[in-house]
Design a protein around this motif. Sequence first.
Motif, short mmCIF file in Angstrom:
data_model
loop_
_atom_site.label_atom_id
_atom_site.label_comp_id
_atom_site.label_asym_id
_atom_site.label_seq_id
_atom_site.Cartn_x
_atom_site.Cartn_y
_atom_site.Cartn_z
N GLU A 98 0.85 -1.19 0.00
CA GLU A 98 0.00 0.00 0.00
C GLU A 98 0.88 1.24 0.00
N PRO A 99 0.35 2.35 -0.47
CA PRO A 99 1.14 3.59 -0.40
C PRO A 99 1.45 3.95 1.05
N ALA A 100 2.61 4.51 1.27
CA ALA A 100 2.95 4.99 2.60
C ALA A 100 2.12 6.21 2.92
N PRO A 101 1.51 6.28 4.10
CA PRO A 101 0.70 7.45 4.45
C PRO A 101 1.57 8.69 4.62
N GLY A 102 0.98 9.85 4.43
CA GLY A 102 1.70 11.09 4.62
C GLY A 102 1.22 12.17 3.69
N LEU A 103 1.94 13.29 3.68
CA LEU A 103 1.61 14.44 2.86
C LEU A 103 2.78 14.75 1.94
N ASN A 104 2.45 15.18 0.73
CA ASN A 104 3.45 15.34 -0.32
C ASN A 104 3.69 16.83 -0.60
N LEU A 105 4.93 17.26 -0.46
CA LEU A 105 5.30 18.66 -0.68
C LEU A 105 5.99 18.79 -2.03
N PHE A 106 5.52 19.75 -2.85
CA PHE A 106 6.18 20.00 -4.12
C PHE A 106 5.99 21.46 -4.53
N SER A 107 6.97 21.93 -5.30
CA SER A 107 7.01 23.33 -5.72
C SER A 107 7.25 23.35 -7.23
N THR B 190 3.93 29.18 -6.19
CA THR B 190 3.18 28.50 -5.13
C THR B 190 3.82 27.15 -4.82
N THR B 191 3.87 26.81 -3.54
CA THR B 191 4.30 25.49 -3.07
C THR B 191 3.09 24.79 -2.47
N THR C 154 -1.01 25.62 1.16
CA THR C 154 -0.17 26.24 0.13
C THR C 154 0.64 27.36 0.76
N TRP C 155 1.74 27.67 0.13
CA TRP C 155 2.59 28.79 0.53
C TRP C 155 2.87 29.61 -0.72
N GLU C 156 2.79 30.94 -0.59
CA GLU C 156 3.01 31.82 -1.73
C GLU C 156 4.34 32.55 -1.59
N SER C 157 5.01 32.75 -2.72
CA SER C 157 6.27 33.48 -2.75
C SER C 157 6.23 34.50 -3.87
N ALA C 158 7.13 35.45 -3.81
CA ALA C 158 7.26 36.41 -4.91
C ALA C 158 8.11 35.85 -6.05
N LEU D 74 11.02 26.13 3.92
CA LEU D 74 12.27 26.73 3.49
C LEU D 74 12.35 26.49 2.00
N ARG D 75 12.36 27.56 1.23
CA ARG D 75 12.17 27.44 -0.23
C ARG D 75 13.22 28.24 -0.98
N ALA D 76 13.80 27.62 -2.01
CA ALA D 76 14.71 28.31 -2.91
C ALA D 76 13.91 29.02 -3.99
N GLY D 77 14.21 30.29 -4.22
CA GLY D 77 13.53 31.06 -5.24
C GLY D 77 14.48 31.49 -6.34
#
Length: 411
Positions: A20-29, A35-36, A48-52, A68-71
């Motif tokens: 079965e799929p592993a439970p959890g939440l998936n983060l992607f940007s 938007t992330t 969601t998280w918004e960036s300039a 923590l996001r690279a822009g």
Amino acid sequence: MNLRSFFVACLFLIPAFAAEPAPGLNLFSPNSETTTYLMDNDGNIVQTWESAYRAGLIAYLLDNGNILRAGKINDPYFDGGGAGGIVEEITPEGEVVWSFELTEFVGLLHHDIEVMPNGNILMIAWELISEEEALAAGRTRANLGAGEIWADTIIEVARNGSGGEIVWRWRVWDHLVQDVAERRPNFGNPADNPRRIDVNYLGSGRTDQADWNHSNGIDYNADLDQILVSVRNFSELWVIDHGTTTEEAATGSGGRYGHGGDLLYRWGNPAAYGRGTVDDQILFVQHDAKWIPEGYPGAGNILVFNNGDGRPDGDYSSVDEFTPAMRPDGSYITPITRAFGPRAPVWSYTGSPREAFYASFISGAQRLSNGNTLITDGPAGVFFEVDAEGNEVWRFAYGSNVFRVHRHEAL
């Protein structure tokens, strides 16, 4: 159709398998967005998280719920693949509570970052090397079509209020070897100096390309105090000693393992140091190398997304897991004349047929606690999960470029 409905519509239903799929939440940007997203396994967006800034390229979820996001900043000089320039901590409300831009030398952050247990952040950056400096170090003029080199450097940044300061640094340019100019520095046979980096090796790069190494992933092992780097243009993984001072990191002695900032280990392409040919090459412009954590199946091994561009037997991607040739004390077996081992992975995933799975750039892989592996087909923006036998147990299609996705299982 609203955004949430779009995500749900893009979720492919997968037939049930034993795993079965592993439970959890998936983060992607997504690469082209500001938007992330944090998404559950049913395709529902939970945050969601918004960036300039557009992605530049990675984002990580912190324990406090911020990211923590690279822009990607608009830098007119450094505009290569994976260009970033700024790292921000962003709250769910979109407030930037911390940021860092590189100002200490002429360069630009790119691709990936790594948060260390002490809260400091490892970052990859390009460093400008002039034509004069490159020629003085033994680079041939034939390999300087761009007139300069962007050599990679790794910096460790400590938070300092709302900004940061560099507290440790390692430079590719401090660890060179060359065999074309006897009177210039670092002269020697690359095959006799496997801990050093051949200044004239191009790999998948071009003579007219300034971006020489193109490191695209970084990981940190706190127990070993080592840094793992995925070096795309060399089709290699490098391990370096973080247990050095910055001064020791510029030399070939000192540090926890006695080799200063020289490479402790390298794997994937023995031709890069004169100990093999394309027939011995295993990695092909790979991404996202990382140690498998303690408590996970395969702990201590290294997992890597092997893009496969340029394989002699055809273009196809694989996810490869291998056991580095390591001693119990964390040092590595360095053969006298042969390539660094092992000769082959201990586990691999490929498509069926293998040509059906091919992602020529970006992409990644993550070992999950149940033994499954989460894979990012970056160019297609498709995430899927396979069990140890390669059976697919989950799939989601976003539909545009994503550097990689990360599942947070503890949430």
